[in-house]
Design a protein around this motif. Structure first.
Motif, mmCIF file in Angstrom:
data_model
loop_
_atom_site.group_PDB
_atom_site.id
_atom_site.type_symbol
_atom_site.label_atom_id
_atom_site.label_comp_id
_atom_site.label_asym_id
_atom_site.label_seq_id
_atom_site.Cartn_x
_atom_site.Cartn_y
_atom_site.Cartn_z
ATOM 1 N N GLU A 153 0.834 -1.210 0.000
ATOM 2 C CA GLU A 153 0.000 0.000 0.000
ATOM 3 C C GLU A 153 0.868 1.260 0.000
ATOM 4 O OE1 GLU A 153 -4.024 -1.368 2.381
ATOM 5 O OE2 GLU A 153 -2.224 -0.932 3.528
ATOM 6 N N LYS A 154 1.958 1.190 0.739
ATOM 7 C CA LYS A 154 2.876 2.336 0.794
ATOM 8 C C LYS A 154 3.477 2.601 -0.583
ATOM 9 C CE LYS A 154 7.144 3.837 3.058
ATOM 10 N NZ LYS A 154 8.204 3.463 4.023
ATOM 11 N N ASP A 155 3.901 1.543 -1.283
ATOM 12 C CA ASP A 155 4.469 1.707 -2.627
ATOM 13 C C ASP A 155 3.428 2.273 -3.590
ATOM 14 O OD1 ASP A 155 6.863 0.728 -1.715
ATOM 15 O OD2 ASP A 155 6.497 -1.338 -2.408
ATOM 16 N N LYS A 156 2.189 1.810 -3.452
ATOM 17 C CA LYS A 156 1.114 2.298 -4.326
ATOM 18 C C LYS A 156 0.881 3.787 -4.129
ATOM 19 C CE LYS A 156 -3.751 1.590 -5.444
ATOM 20 N NZ LYS A 156 -5.009 0.863 -5.108
ATOM 21 N N ILE A 157 0.903 4.234 -2.853
ATOM 22 C CA ILE A 157 0.691 5.657 -2.554
ATOM 23 C C ILE A 157 1.808 6.505 -3.157
ATOM 24 C CG2 ILE A 157 0.652 7.353 -0.686
ATOM 25 C CD1 ILE A 157 -0.730 5.217 1.037
ATOM 26 N N TYR A 158 3.050 6.036 -3.001
ATOM 27 C CA TYR A 158 4.173 6.789 -3.570
ATOM 28 C C TYR A 158 4.095 6.826 -5.095
ATOM 29 C CZ TYR A 158 6.786 7.390 0.783
ATOM 30 O OH TYR A 158 7.188 7.794 2.025
ATOM 31 N N LYS A 159 3.702 5.735 -5.687
ATOM 32 C CA LYS A 159 3.608 5.671 -7.146
ATOM 33 C C LYS A 159 2.532 6.620 -7.665
ATOM 34 C CE LYS A 159 3.059 2.362 -10.937
ATOM 35 N NZ LYS A 159 2.847 0.931 -11.295
ATOM 36 N N GLU A 160 1.366 6.612 -7.006
ATOM 37 C CA GLU A 160 0.284 7.507 -7.418
ATOM 38 C C GLU A 160 0.681 8.971 -7.210
ATOM 39 O OE1 GLU A 160 -3.073 6.269 -5.196
ATOM 40 O OE2 GLU A 160 -3.575 4.587 -6.543
ATOM 41 N N HIS A 161 1.363 9.215 -6.107
ATOM 42 C CA HIS A 161 1.815 10.594 -5.843
ATOM 43 C C HIS A 161 2.731 11.072 -6.962
ATOM 44 C CE1 HIS A 161 4.769 13.481 -4.113
ATOM 45 N NE2 HIS A 161 3.673 14.004 -3.549
ATOM 46 N N LYS A 162 3.635 10.223 -7.381
ATOM 47 C CA LYS A 162 4.562 10.575 -8.465
ATOM 48 C C LYS A 162 3.821 10.833 -9.768
ATOM 49 C CE LYS A 162 8.794 8.955 -10.708
ATOM 50 N NZ LYS A 162 9.804 7.867 -10.767
ATOM 51 N N GLN A 163 2.822 10.027 -10.056
ATOM 52 C CA GLN A 163 2.032 10.205 -11.280
ATOM 53 C C GLN A 163 1.268 11.527 -11.249
ATOM 54 O OE1 GLN A 163 -0.377 6.679 -11.401
ATOM 55 N NE2 GLN A 163 1.239 5.418 -12.376
ATOM 56 N N TRP A 168 0.466 17.061 -12.960
ATOM 57 C CA TRP A 168 0.334 18.483 -12.578
ATOM 58 C C TRP A 168 1.347 19.329 -13.343
ATOM 59 C CZ3 TRP A 168 1.011 20.301 -6.784
ATOM 60 C CH2 TRP A 168 0.794 21.686 -6.702
ATOM 61 N N ARG A 169 2.575 18.859 -13.357
ATOM 62 C CA ARG A 169 3.632 19.609 -14.028
ATOM 63 C C ARG A 169 3.356 19.704 -15.538
ATOM 64 N NH1 ARG A 169 7.429 16.979 -12.023
ATOM 65 N NH2 ARG A 169 8.042 18.428 -10.352
ATOM 66 N N LYS A 170 2.872 18.621 -16.132
ATOM 67 C CA LYS A 170 2.590 18.593 -17.584
ATOM 68 C C LYS A 170 1.465 19.553 -17.928
ATOM 69 C CE LYS A 170 1.354 15.419 -21.309
ATOM 70 N NZ LYS A 170 1.041 14.003 -21.657
ATOM 71 N N ARG A 171 0.392 19.512 -17.162
ATOM 72 C CA ARG A 171 -0.748 20.374 -17.455
ATOM 73 C C ARG A 171 -0.410 21.849 -17.200
ATOM 74 N NH1 ARG A 171 -6.225 17.187 -15.523
ATOM 75 N NH2 ARG A 171 -5.913 15.348 -16.872
ATOM 76 N N LYS A 172 0.395 22.106 -16.201
ATOM 77 C CA LYS A 172 0.798 23.495 -15.942
ATOM 78 C C LYS A 172 1.621 24.035 -17.106
ATOM 79 C CE LYS A 172 3.200 26.401 -12.552
ATOM 80 N NZ LYS A 172 2.054 27.260 -12.237
ATOM 81 N N ARG A 173 2.505 23.181 -17.640
ATOM 82 C CA ARG A 173 3.317 23.578 -18.793
ATOM 83 C C ARG A 173 2.436 23.853 -20.020
ATOM 84 N NH1 ARG A 173 6.601 19.886 -18.359
ATOM 85 N NH2 ARG A 173 5.707 18.372 -19.808
ATOM 86 N N MET A 174 1.437 22.996 -20.229
ATOM 87 C CA MET A 174 0.525 23.178 -21.358
ATOM 88 C C MET A 174 -0.264 24.473 -21.209
ATOM 89 S SD MET A 174 -0.892 19.260 -21.770
ATOM 90 C CE MET A 174 -2.161 19.793 -22.921
ATOM 91 N N ALA A 175 -0.758 24.738 -20.004
ATOM 92 C CA ALA A 175 -1.537 25.955 -19.770
ATOM 93 C C ALA A 175 -0.680 27.198 -19.964
ATOM 94 C CB ALA A 175 -2.118 25.928 -18.358
ATOM 95 N N THR A 176 0.563 27.106 -19.542
ATOM 96 C CA THR A 176 1.475 28.248 -19.697
ATOM 97 C C THR A 176 1.760 28.514 -21.167
ATOM 98 O OG1 THR A 176 2.509 27.754 -17.556
ATOM 99 C CG2 THR A 176 3.739 29.153 -19.066
ATOM 100 N N ASP A 177 1.974 27.448 -21.939
ATOM 101 C CA ASP A 177 2.223 27.622 -23.376
ATOM 102 C C ASP A 177 1.019 28.264 -24.068
ATOM 103 O OD1 ASP A 177 4.677 26.465 -23.016
ATOM 104 O OD2 ASP A 177 4.051 24.457 -23.693
#
Length: 212
Positions: A153-163, A168-177
């Motif tokens: 469960e701990k690994d799953k939480i970390y994996k989802e957090h990373k995703q 978030w970073r991808k969509r922020k970059r798209m919105a900025t462009d």
């Protein structure tokens, strides 16, 4: 000062030196005679007595000292005086060594006084033991809890957090462009464009993208 007064000063200086039978400076003689005669009179007196050979003048460093003639006190043994001087030098050397030893011992004493006594050490040990017991009890209570998550469960939480962070970073970059593309033909500043469109930014809410 009158001639009689000068003679009185000379007699007083000579009498004092003969009585004490030890060397003195002009300042010492002036003070020890309770300033009965002026310092200038004392200076003239010792110079006059020394020039006549009545007293002895010696230079001690930058200071002159005056002493009575020793031959008037009976047999005068120059070798004996040298031995006394040598003993004085030896004694001064021993005194210096003792002073250095005393300084070292005082330093050691300060160090000893600054350390814990046996009682203080025992009290400190008791205090730390109790503190360790409290921590052990806390660890025991935490381990006994039933709401622990499994490693999976701990690994799953970390994996989802990373995703989610990557998204978030991808969509922020798209919105900025997109926003920058609009600004190329927009007559107003970026801040005004954001207000006109009604965009809510991360900065507005103090949101910061995690590093991972």
């Amino acid at each position: 000062m009158s001639k009689k007064s000068e003679e009185e000063a000379s007699d007083a200086v000579l009498a004092y030196l003969n009585k004490q039978n030890r060397p003195y400076s002009v300042v010492d003689i002036f003070s020890n005679l309770h300033k009965e005669y002026g310092k200038t009179a004392i200076q003239r007196s010792v110079e006059k007595l020394a020039s006549k050979g009545v007293i002895t003048e010696k230079i001690n460093g930058k200071q002159k000292v005056y002493a009575p003639k020793q031959d008037q006190f009976g047999d005068y043994d120059e070798n004996e005086i040298k031995k006394i001087d040598e003993n004085i030098k030896i004694s001064m050397g021993k005194l210096k060594q003792l002073q250095e030893t005393l300084k070292t011992q005082e330093s050691e004493l300060r160090n000893v006084n600054s350390t814990l006594t046996t009682k203080d050490a025992k009290d400190r040990l008791t205090e730390l033991t109790k503190q360790c017991d409290r921590y052990q009890e806390r660890i025991k209570n935490i381990k006994s809890e039933t709401n622990h998550i499994t490693p999976e469960e701990k690994d799953k939480i970390y994996k989802e957090h990373k995703q989610f962070v990557q998204m978030w970073r991808k969509r922020k970059r798209m919105a900025t462009d997109i926003l920058n593309g609009i600004l190329e033909g927009y007559p107003k500043p970026k801040k005004q464009l954001i207000e006109d469109i009604g965009i809510e930014t991360d900065e507005e809410y103090g949101a910061v993208i995690p590093n991972s």
